[in-house]
Design a protein around this motif. Structure first.
Motif, PDB file in Angstrom:
ATOM      1  N   ARG A   1      30.135 -21.514  28.992  1.00 18.55           N
ATOM      2  CA  ARG A   1      29.565 -21.538  27.654  1.00 18.55           C
ATOM      3  C   ARG A   1      30.517 -22.551  26.632  1.00 18.55           C
ATOM      4  N   ALA A   2      31.996 -22.722  26.871  1.00 20.59           N
ATOM      5  CA  ALA A   2      32.742 -23.286  25.836  1.00 20.59           C
ATOM      6  C   ALA A   2      32.275 -24.840  26.139  1.00 20.59           C
ATOM      7  N   VAL A   3      32.152 -25.145  27.418  1.00 27.76           N
ATOM      8  CA  VAL A   3      31.686 -26.584  27.658  1.00 27.76           C
ATOM      9  C   VAL A   3      30.569 -26.964  27.005  1.00 27.76           C
ATOM     10  N   GLU A   4      29.565 -25.890  27.188  1.00 29.63           N
ATOM     11  CA  GLU A   4      28.271 -26.184  26.496  1.00 29.63           C
ATOM     12  C   GLU A   4      28.170 -26.397  25.020  1.00 29.63           C
ATOM     13  N   LEU A   5      29.345 -25.488  24.495  1.00 31.30           N
ATOM     14  CA  LEU A   5      29.409 -25.657  22.915  1.00 31.30           C
ATOM     15  C   LEU A   5      30.419 -26.605  22.556  1.00 31.30           C
ATOM     16  N   GLY A   6      30.700 -27.853  23.357  1.00 37.20           N
ATOM     17  CA  GLY A   6      31.189 -29.184  23.121  1.00 37.20           C
ATOM     18  C   GLY A   6      32.520 -29.048  23.297  1.00 37.20           C
ATOM     19  N   VAL A   7      33.210 -27.989  23.636  1.00 30.29           N
ATOM     20  CA  VAL A   7      34.901 -28.097  24.114  1.00 30.29           C
ATOM     21  C   VAL A   7      35.200 -29.061  25.063  1.00 30.29           C
ATOM     22  N   THR A   8      36.205 -29.813  24.689  1.00 31.94           N
ATOM     23  CA  THR A   8      36.483 -30.719  25.902  1.00 31.94           C
ATOM     24  C   THR A   8      37.916 -30.736  26.187  1.00 31.94           C
ATOM     25  N   LEU A   9      38.653 -29.729  25.826  1.00 33.28           N
ATOM     26  CA  LEU A   9      40.073 -29.561  26.355  1.00 33.28           C
ATOM     27  C   LEU A   9      40.169 -28.095  26.451  1.00 33.28           C
ATOM     28  N   ILE A  10      40.597 -27.612  27.666  1.00 24.96           N
ATOM     29  CA  ILE A  10      40.683 -26.522  28.227  1.00 24.96           C
ATOM     30  C   ILE A  10      42.129 -26.160  28.868  1.00 24.96           C
ATOM     31  N   ASP A  11      42.593 -25.249  28.371  1.00 22.38           N
ATOM     32  CA  ASP A  11      44.242 -24.917  28.852  1.00 22.38           C
ATOM     33  C   ASP A  11      44.541 -23.877  29.765  1.00 22.38           C
ATOM     34  N   THR A  12      45.164 -24.228  30.758  1.00 20.76           N
ATOM     35  CA  THR A  12      45.422 -22.947  31.980  1.00 20.76           C
ATOM     36  C   THR A  12      46.700 -23.346  32.187  1.00 20.76           C
ATOM     37  N   ALA A  13      47.226 -22.535  33.250  1.00 22.90           N
ATOM     38  CA  ALA A  13      48.913 -22.715  33.750  1.00 22.90           C
ATOM     39  C   ALA A  13      48.982 -22.165  35.102  1.00 22.90           C
ATOM     40  N   HIS A  14      49.683 -22.765  35.803  1.00 24.30           N
ATOM     41  CA  HIS A  14      49.921 -21.875  37.307  1.00 24.30           C
ATOM     42  C   HIS A  14      50.403 -20.442  36.873  1.00 24.30           C
ATOM     43  N   MET A  15      50.988 -20.224  35.944  1.00 30.37           N
ATOM     44  CA  MET A  15      51.684 -18.585  35.622  1.00 30.37           C
ATOM     45  C   MET A  15      50.365 -17.599  35.394  1.00 30.37           C
ATOM     46  N   TYR A  16      49.244 -18.374  34.986  1.00 28.76           N
ATOM     47  CA  TYR A  16      48.054 -17.410  34.680  1.00 28.76           C
ATOM     48  C   TYR A  16      47.404 -16.853  35.850  1.00 28.76           C
ATOM     49  N   GLY A  17      47.811 -15.771  36.393  1.00 27.93           N
ATOM     50  CA  GLY A  17      47.456 -15.174  37.660  1.00 27.93           C
ATOM     51  C   GLY A  17      47.961 -16.061  38.897  1.00 27.93           C
TER      52      GLY A  17
END
Length: 286
Positions: A41-57
């Motif tokens: 849904r984030a991408v559908e809404l036009g978000v073009t920058l998504i942040d993640t990390a090795h540490m997240y899980g």
């Protein structure tokens, strides 16, 4: 007029309001299905920058995003962070920004994200046991090899940022910053002067409750004037605060995501800006 776009490192065009994936549950079952739906849904809404990390899980968050979004649409940047490793300590993690550690984490991230190149890679924390030039030198080598595009930092001081830029070009800084938590104001100023993207994490923390309750009343008053929520006002303030700020609010709920995205179109009047600018800089609560 406030720009809705920013070019990270002079190359990566993104919308300024991004999405932080840290809060997405990665376990099996209905929670995972909900996380996949939020990312899509984030991408559908036009978000073009998504942040993640090795540490997240410990890689699970990266795998989740790949499951949800791969093959990635044109223009979508999924940035990840390295330099933290799992440990048996009470904190559950330790620094590991040794050249070998960074190289291994980048290779794992490439596999989990199903890409050949990470367009924006950020050093999650500077490792106090490893010379900074060695840490960034390793990332520079990975960039030369084509595994990494732009390089960023997280939780750094102005002095550390200046020192890092002697070794490699820095495209982004990800520090804690919000309406009521402006400890890193000098770092933001340095980023603005250099055209470096500034990604505040916990961008709406403290503005609606807790120790900053006195401030929350002022934020709520502006929200009422705009028929908006305090969180939307907090995000709108960040977007108006500096053209290099790219907030990355996170959530595990579609309704909250949609509310956050609306903030990109919310404009504060000069009087509202002045009112919010003048709020006390109070600490936030976890």
């Amino acid at each position: 007029m406030r720009s809705t776009m920013f070019r990270i490192g002079g190359e990566l065009d993104v919308r300024r309001l991004g999405f932080g994936a840290m809060r997405l549950p990665t376990g099996p079952g209905s929670d995972r299905d909900a996380s996949l739906a939020v990312a899509r849904r984030a991408v559908e809404l036009g978000v073009t920058l998504i942040d993640t990390a090795h540490m997240y899980g410990w890689g699970a968050n990266e795998e989740l995003l790949a499951e949800a979004l791969h093959p990635y649409p044109d223009g979508l940047i999924v940035t990840t962070k390295v330099g933290i490793a799992r440990s048996a300590s009470a904190a559950g993690w330790r620094h590991d920004a040794s050249p070998d550690g960074l190289r291994a984490q980048v290779d794992h991230a490439l596999r989990r994200l199903r890409v050949d190149r990470i367009e924006l890679l950020q050093l999650h924390r500077i490792d106090p046991a490893v010379p900074l030039a060695d840490q960034l030198g390793a990332l520079r080598e990975l960039r030369t090899e084509g595994k990494v595009g732009q390089i960023g930092l997280s939780e750094v001081t102005v002095t550390e940022l200046d020192e890092a830029r002697k070794t490699v070009d820095i495209a982004s800084v990800q520090n804690r910053y919000s309406l009521v938590d402006r400890e890193h104001e000098p770092v933001l100023a340095a980023c603005e002067a250099a055209g470096i993207a500034f990604l505040p994490w916990r961008p709406v923390a403290g503005a609606t409750s807790g120790v900053a309750a006195g401030v929350a009343a002022d934020v709520a008053a502006v929200a009422t004037e705009l028929d908006a929520t305090p969180a939307q006002v907090s995000l709108a303030w960040l977007l108006a605060r500096s053209p290099v700020i790219l907030p990355i609010p996170g959530t595990g709920r579609i309704a909250h995501l949609e509310e956050n995205v609306v903030a990109a179109g919310l404009h504060l009047s000069p009087a509202q800006r002045e009112q919010l600018d003048g709020l006390d800089r109070l600490p936030t609560q976890d």
